[in-house]
Design a protein around this motif. Structure first.
Motif, PDB file in Angstrom:
ATOM      1  N   ILE B 176      10.898 -92.065-105.936  1.00  0.00           N
ATOM      2  CA  ILE B 176      10.582 -91.249-107.110  1.00  0.00           C
ATOM      3  C   ILE B 176      11.090 -89.827-106.916  1.00  0.00           C
ATOM      4  CG2 ILE B 176       8.643 -90.187-108.332  1.00  0.00           C
ATOM      5  CD1 ILE B 176       7.267 -92.893-108.237  1.00  0.00           C
ATOM      6  N   LEU B 177      10.972 -89.316-105.689  1.00  0.00           N
ATOM      7  CA  LEU B 177      11.453 -87.951-105.472  1.00  0.00           C
ATOM      8  C   LEU B 177      12.964 -87.862-105.657  1.00  0.00           C
ATOM      9  CD1 LEU B 177       8.690 -87.088-104.651  1.00  0.00           C
ATOM     10  CD2 LEU B 177       9.674 -85.860-102.743  1.00  0.00           C
ATOM     11  N   GLY B 178      13.680 -88.875-105.183  1.00  0.00           N
ATOM     12  CA  GLY B 178      15.136 -88.831-105.289  1.00  0.00           C
ATOM     13  C   GLY B 178      15.601 -88.762-106.724  1.00  0.00           C
ATOM     14  N   PRO B 179      15.338 -89.813-107.521  1.00  0.00           N
ATOM     15  CA  PRO B 179      15.851 -89.778-108.891  1.00  0.00           C
ATOM     16  C   PRO B 179      15.107 -88.795-109.790  1.00  0.00           C
ATOM     17  CG  PRO B 179      15.244 -92.015-108.223  1.00  0.00           C
ATOM     18  CD  PRO B 179      14.738 -91.101-107.175  1.00  0.00           C
ATOM     19  N   PHE B 180      13.770 -88.907-109.825  1.00  0.00           N
ATOM     20  CA  PHE B 180      13.051 -88.216-110.891  1.00  0.00           C
ATOM     21  C   PHE B 180      12.679 -86.784-110.553  1.00  0.00           C
ATOM     22  CE2 PHE B 180      12.217 -92.796-111.301  1.00  0.00           C
ATOM     23  CZ  PHE B 180      13.007 -92.991-112.416  1.00  0.00           C
ATOM     24  N   ALA B 181      12.321 -86.533-109.272  1.00  0.00           N
ATOM     25  CA  ALA B 181      12.017 -85.145-108.929  1.00  0.00           C
ATOM     26  C   ALA B 181      13.295 -84.314-108.948  1.00  0.00           C
ATOM     27  CB  ALA B 181      11.342 -85.064-107.574  1.00  0.00           C
ATOM     28  N   ASN B 182      14.385 -84.865-108.406  1.00  0.00           N
ATOM     29  CA  ASN B 182      15.633 -84.108-108.440  1.00  0.00           C
ATOM     30  C   ASN B 182      16.052 -83.803-109.873  1.00  0.00           C
ATOM     31  OD1 ASN B 182      16.635 -83.462-105.847  1.00  0.00           O
ATOM     32  ND2 ASN B 182      17.034 -85.615-105.472  1.00  0.00           N
ATOM     33  N   TYR B 183      15.873 -84.782-110.731  1.00  0.00           N
ATOM     34  CA  TYR B 183      16.327 -84.603-112.107  1.00  0.00           C
ATOM     35  C   TYR B 183      15.389 -83.672-112.866  1.00  0.00           C
ATOM     36  CZ  TYR B 183      18.837 -86.075-116.323  1.00  0.00           C
ATOM     37  OH  TYR B 183      19.605 -86.112-117.450  1.00  0.00           O
ATOM     38  N   PHE B 184      14.073 -83.887-112.749  1.00  0.00           N
ATOM     39  CA  PHE B 184      13.164 -83.233-113.685  1.00  0.00           C
ATOM     40  C   PHE B 184      12.411 -82.026-113.153  1.00  0.00           C
ATOM     41  CE2 PHE B 184      13.678 -87.410-115.660  1.00  0.00           C
ATOM     42  CZ  PHE B 184      14.114 -86.980-116.895  1.00  0.00           C
ATOM     43  N   VAL B 185      12.240 -81.918-111.824  1.00  0.00           N
ATOM     44  CA  VAL B 185      11.472 -80.763-111.348  1.00  0.00           C
ATOM     45  C   VAL B 185      12.123 -79.441-111.761  1.00  0.00           C
ATOM     46  CG1 VAL B 185      10.817 -79.519-109.259  1.00  0.00           C
ATOM     47  CG2 VAL B 185      10.147 -81.889-109.549  1.00  0.00           C
ATOM     48  N   PRO B 186      13.441 -79.266-111.553  1.00  0.00           N
ATOM     49  CA  PRO B 186      14.010 -77.978-111.987  1.00  0.00           C
ATOM     50  C   PRO B 186      13.814 -77.729-113.477  1.00  0.00           C
ATOM     51  CG  PRO B 186      15.551 -79.149-110.581  1.00  0.00           C
ATOM     52  CD  PRO B 186      14.447 -80.101-110.879  1.00  0.00           C
ATOM     53  N   ILE B 187      13.961 -78.780-114.299  1.00  0.00           N
ATOM     54  CA  ILE B 187      13.787 -78.581-115.737  1.00  0.00           C
ATOM     55  C   ILE B 187      12.331 -78.240-116.041  1.00  0.00           C
ATOM     56  CG2 ILE B 187      14.046 -79.646-117.998  1.00  0.00           C
ATOM     57  CD1 ILE B 187      16.164 -81.460-116.843  1.00  0.00           C
ATOM     58  N   MET B 188      11.413 -78.983-115.412  1.00  0.00           N
ATOM     59  CA  MET B 188       9.998 -78.778-115.708  1.00  0.00           C
ATOM     60  C   MET B 188       9.512 -77.390-115.333  1.00  0.00           C
ATOM     61  SD  MET B 188       8.211 -82.288-114.526  1.00  0.00           S
ATOM     62  CE  MET B 188       7.856 -83.602-115.665  1.00  0.00           C
ATOM     63  N   ILE B 189      10.097 -76.806-114.291  1.00  0.00           N
ATOM     64  CA  ILE B 189       9.636 -75.475-113.907  1.00  0.00           C
ATOM     65  C   ILE B 189      10.541 -74.395-114.481  1.00  0.00           C
ATOM     66  CG2 ILE B 189       8.584 -76.324-111.779  1.00  0.00           C
ATOM     67  CD1 ILE B 189      10.904 -75.179-110.248  1.00  0.00           C
ATOM     68  N   GLY B 190      11.490 -74.789-115.314  1.00  0.00           N
ATOM     69  CA  GLY B 190      12.345 -73.814-115.973  1.00  0.00           C
ATOM     70  C   GLY B 190      13.398 -73.205-115.064  1.00  0.00           C
TER      71      GLY B 190
END
Lengths: 285, 635
Positions: B176-190
């Motif tokens: 989950i960290l590989g695909p989804f955290a890499n993809y969405f964490v930067p977007i989610m925190i702006g």
């Protein structure tokens, strides 16, 4: 957007109903589980330790049942009552509740009490001679009274049993007298194995150069299975044999017989070591 | 650093073909990787000495294979272009993130520092290994149709077991960290990017090299130890063991780097207004997981380095007759190994708590309690490792402590369940496919957690340790926990990541067949374990055959259900390609507000946050709440 009824009224309604369902279900299910599943819990009544595990497993499953029911009934309740009505295209919003300190603190207190009770109960049970688990070279909770020492020597891929009180005689099957505590010294000549006598409720890892002591008191005459429970190489699955629990007189006779048979071999072996630790195996070159 | 943010000069669109082939790409990487492999192999064979004579006599040369793997990985990374930037900087070139500004499909097949590209690379790369490892499970269950070995020899069987376990534990660590955290964490925190974009790409390519190395074990005789790699069996094994050691060490490196990168990003790259108490709960779970990765993975690398030295130059860390101790390996391994299982579980908590408010149309219930649960699990998971060694004979007097710490960990885990239940309370839940997977998680993890209570209790564990009961337990927590949320995340975020929607009918067939077959497979394993069937055996008591056949057939249905998923991927993402709405779930978190496909720099102007992303629901008349963001919806 639908007009919400006054939240307090509906909430109390649901909460009371759900808790009532849960309590009734738990009151019915828990005794049923304890009475029906408890007696068939493993590993049976082959030894004091095994019977103790049955009691433990029954207590644990009895405590797990209301917890399981709480979440399961809640999920079903939520699926039935808290779902969006079918057919509507527009997304309906639920109430914007962000927490409830009363529920949260109750939950924390109850789970903490449950967990601490479990830990205390497990510890108390463990203090009874180690509950059939290997205790290492200097047991913290030794069994009291007269004990029959037996060394269990694991190697790839068989167990050998050595009886130091019978001249260090070695056999390839474990035979124990009934109603007497056996003090098993489990060790290994090569890799890590695990001595697992299922019906006796005993498990102890066999480590090279380590004397892992475990106590067991068989309570009826029986045949039991011995298996290796730690992956030890390609024939791990085949590392098993059968042991017997017999009447003390039968055991004495058997041991004398083995000693007689073993006498020819014994004179070629080094004097029996009382340390229970086999000579360090030389590393294969 | 300021130069990085400036728009880079666009790369010329049309380069001659030869230029594309010679440049730093996957082809160069493979060529240099093979070259590095043979250079290492050659050097390894030059090592001569009195204690290395066996290498010529037995055709087993661990030094050569270890060096070959090291050389291969270095060559692979050089070929991909990982040293270009540091070398350029040494010669005084200006800093840039040129690798980020690529276009076209080609960027998915090479070094790219765009976090969204890396996320997709992870999803596909990990997915491939997930299916290979799943296929191994099918083969294991084929063998277990019969109580005596029929399909495979004992070495083949143990290699399959080891490959399945190691590949799942290793590759899916970043599931989950590989695909989804890499993809969405930067977007989610702006943020516009991760804190260390090149390291981010490095973690992915290291993982791919590792997966390839593990697969190559079949050429070197496989390995007999399962995923735990216990000593001294490890020391005894043939060269295939070296593949396991190199694989897991590389995975550990990738994990530690990934975790460090996530922590740095979440700490330093949050947009204005994104305070810690507004952070999406998924980001919190990534943060907690990253702490575990950074602290636990180095222990694994150290243990495996010692194992590698034992196998190559006979250092004897773990060999009793050389003064070492097999206990040392068990302790080091599980000091990593227990946090590892929470590395697998925590992101699942995050996904469930992140997705449930969207479909329940309520704010996340008990946001702070959920954070406390995750951080509590993070801390406690370092204090429980000896519960894997309850019968080992290591200091038995400490068992009550490990029993207590293990059981205490169910308190913070219980917080997560309470938050799930609170979020569903009086909700207007829509049971879409991602929501179904979240509900599936709740059921599976409940069973997994309650069966864990039996294992944490030392007397009860004496029966179940090393049996199929353990196996059923951790499949409920890992497969039922991680894999279900992995699919929830795939179904939830596909409209964002790929701009298309999945066929819902096939997706529902996938969920129901997976959920039913999963429970039908692993529920009987509890019984088998309690009846005394040990793990990792290809032979068992004949009276257990009935249940084993049932389990095997159910496992094949899991396999079929995965084929339904693959069919859905092919149909929906390749053939039909029905464009998704911009925000198909009506979610209010920020990733649904940026355009699809997400621009390279995510945001033209950095967003400002004035609330958390859970602004769902109709405001309740004041009841003394307001502890957490009572700002009106739509903020």
């Amino acid at each position: 957007m639908a007009v919400e009824p006054h939240p307090a009224a509906g909430e109390r309604n649901h909460a009371h109903r759900f808790i009532a369902i849960w309590i009734v279900a738990s009151l019915i299910a828990t005794p049923l589980v304890v009475l029906l599943i408890g007696p068939i819990m493993p590993p049976g009544n082959g030894s004091t330790q095994a019977s103790g595990h049955v009691t433990d497993n029954t207590v644990l499953i009895g405590m797990a049942t209301p917890v399981l029911l709480l979440v399961l009934i809640y999920l079903i309740y939520a699926i039935v009552y808290f779902r969006a009505p079918k057919g509507g295209e527009a997304i309906l919003e639920g109430p914007a509740v962000r927490g409830n300190s009363g529920v949260q603190s109750t939950w924390i207190v109850i789970t903490s009490i449950l967990v601490l009770a479990l830990a205390v109960y497990g510890t108390v049970r463990l203090l009874e001679d180690g509950a059939g688990s290997g205790q290492g070279p200097s047991p913290a909770w030794p069994a009291s009274g007269k004990k029959l020492p037996v060394q269990v020597i694991a190697q790839e891929w068989a167990f050998t049993y050595r009886y130091p009180t019978f001249g260090g005689v070695e056999t390839d099957h474990l035979v124990l007298p009934v109603n007497q505590t056996a003090e098993l010294h489990v060790t290994s000549l090569d890799v890590i194995h695990s001595f697992w006598a299922y019906q006796l409720g005993v498990k102890a890892d066999a480590n090279p150069n380590v004397d892992n002591v475990v106590f067991v008191k068989p309570t009826r005459t029986q045949t039991f299975e011995v298996r290796c429970a730690e992956l030890c190489g390609i024939w791990h699955g085949f590392m098993s044999d059968h042991g017997r629990v017999v009447q003390p007189a039968v055991f004495e006779a058997w041991a004398r017989e083995q000693q007689k048979r073993f006498a020819g071999t014994a004179k070629y072996l080094p004097p029996y070591s009382t340390k229970y630790v086999p000579e360090p195996a030389r590393r294969a070159e | 650093m300021s130069a990085v943010a400036e728009p880079a000069t666009p790369i010329p669109g049309h380069r001659p073909l030869w230029r594309g082939l010679i440049g730093f790409n996957l082809l160069t990487a493979v060529i240099l990787g093979v070259a590095g492999y043979y250079i290492g192999w050659f050097i390894g064979h030059q090592v001569k000495g009195p204690s290395f004579e066996f290498t010529e006599a037995t055709d087993e040369n661990d030094i050569a294979l270890m060096l070959a793997y090291a050389g291969g990985v270095v060559g692979f990374l050089v070929g991909l272009g990982f040293v270009n930037y540091p070398v350029a900087r040494m010669f005084g070139r200006p800093p840039s993130l040129r690798e980020k500004e690529q276009e076209g499909v080609g960027r998915y097949f090479g070094l790219c520092t765009d976090h969204k590209v890396v996320g997709v690379q992870y999803l596909v790369g990990i997915g491939v290994f997930f299916f290979i490892a799943g296929l191994n499970a099918m083969l294991i269950r084929t063998e277990l149709l019969h109580p005596v070995p029929t399909a495979f020899g004992p070495n083949q069987y143990l290699s399959l077991v080891g490959m399945h376990g190691t590949m799942m534990m290793g590759m899916m660590t970043s599931g989950i960290l590989g695909p989804f955290a890499n993809y969405f964490v930067p977007i989610m925190i702006g943020a516009r990017r991760m804190a260390f974009p090149r390291i981010e790409a490095l973690t992915f390519w290291l993982l791919m090299a590792a997966g390839f190395i593990l697969t190559s074990t079949i050429f070197f005789g496989g390995f007999p130890t399962g995923w735990t790699g216990y000593q001294p069996l490890n020391e005894q094994a043939v060269m295939g063991m070296d593949s396991y050691i190199c694989f897991f060490a590389l995975v550990g490196l990738s994990m530690a780097l990934l975790g460090m990168n996530m922590i740095a990003t979440i700490v330093a790259h949050r947009a204005p207004g994104m305070t810690w108490s507004r952070l999406p709960i998924f980001v919190w779970s990534v943060f907690a997981t990253s702490l575990l990765m950074v602290l636990a993975a180095p222990m694994l690398i150290a243990a495996l380095l010692m194992a590698a030295l034992d196998r190559t130059i006979n250092t004897g860390f773990f060999i009793a007759s050389s003064g070492g101790s097999p206990y040392l390996f068990e302790n080091l391994f599980w000091f990593f190994g227990h946090p590892e299982v929470y590395i697998l579980a925590l992101p699942g908590f995050g996904i469930v708590l992140e997705l449930m408010p969207v479909f329940a149309r309520k704010p996340l219930w008990g946001y702070r309690l959920a954070i406390a649960g995750m951080l509590g699990v993070t801390l406690l998971s370092f204090l429980v490792w000896q519960h894997h060694l309850f019968v080992s004979g290591i200091n038995a007097a400490l068992r009550p402590f490990y029993m207590l710490s293990t059981e205490i960990i169910s308190i913070p885990t219980g917080f997560i369940f309470l938050c799930v239940m609170g979020t569903l309370w009086k909700a207007r839940t829509r049971f879409t496919v991602p929501m179904l997977f979240c509900m599936g998680w709740t059921f599976n993890f409940l069973i997994g957690g309650l069966s864990g209570v039996f294992l944490s209790d030392t007397p009860s564990d004496t029966d179940t340790h090393g049996s199929f009961f353990v196996m059923a337990h951790f499949h409920y927590t890992i497969m039922g926990g991680l894999i279900f949320t992995f699919f929830a995340a795939i179904y939830y975020w596909t409209p964002k990541m790929f701009g298309v929607i999945f066929n819902e009918r096939l997706a529902k067939i996938h969920f129901w067949s997976l959920f039913i077959a999963f429970n039908s497979t692993f529920m009987p394993l509890f019984v088998l374990g309690m009846k005394g069937m040990p793990r990792r055996v290809s032979t068992y008591a004949p009276n257990l055959q009935g249940l084993n056949v049932w389990v095997s057939v159910s496992a094949f249905v899991i396999g079929l259900s995965m084929l339904v998923f693959i069919a859905n991927v092919l149909y929906s993402l390749v053939l039909a390609r029905i464009p998704a709405e911009r925000n198909p779930w009506g979610a209010r978190s920020i990733e649904w507000e940026v355009p699809t496909p997400v621009p390279v720099n995510n945001f033209d102007t950095l967003p400002r946050f004035d609330s958390d992303p859970y602004q769902y629901g109709t405001p309740v008349p004041a009841r003394g709440s307001g502890a957490l963001g009572t700002a009106p919806a739509g903020g």
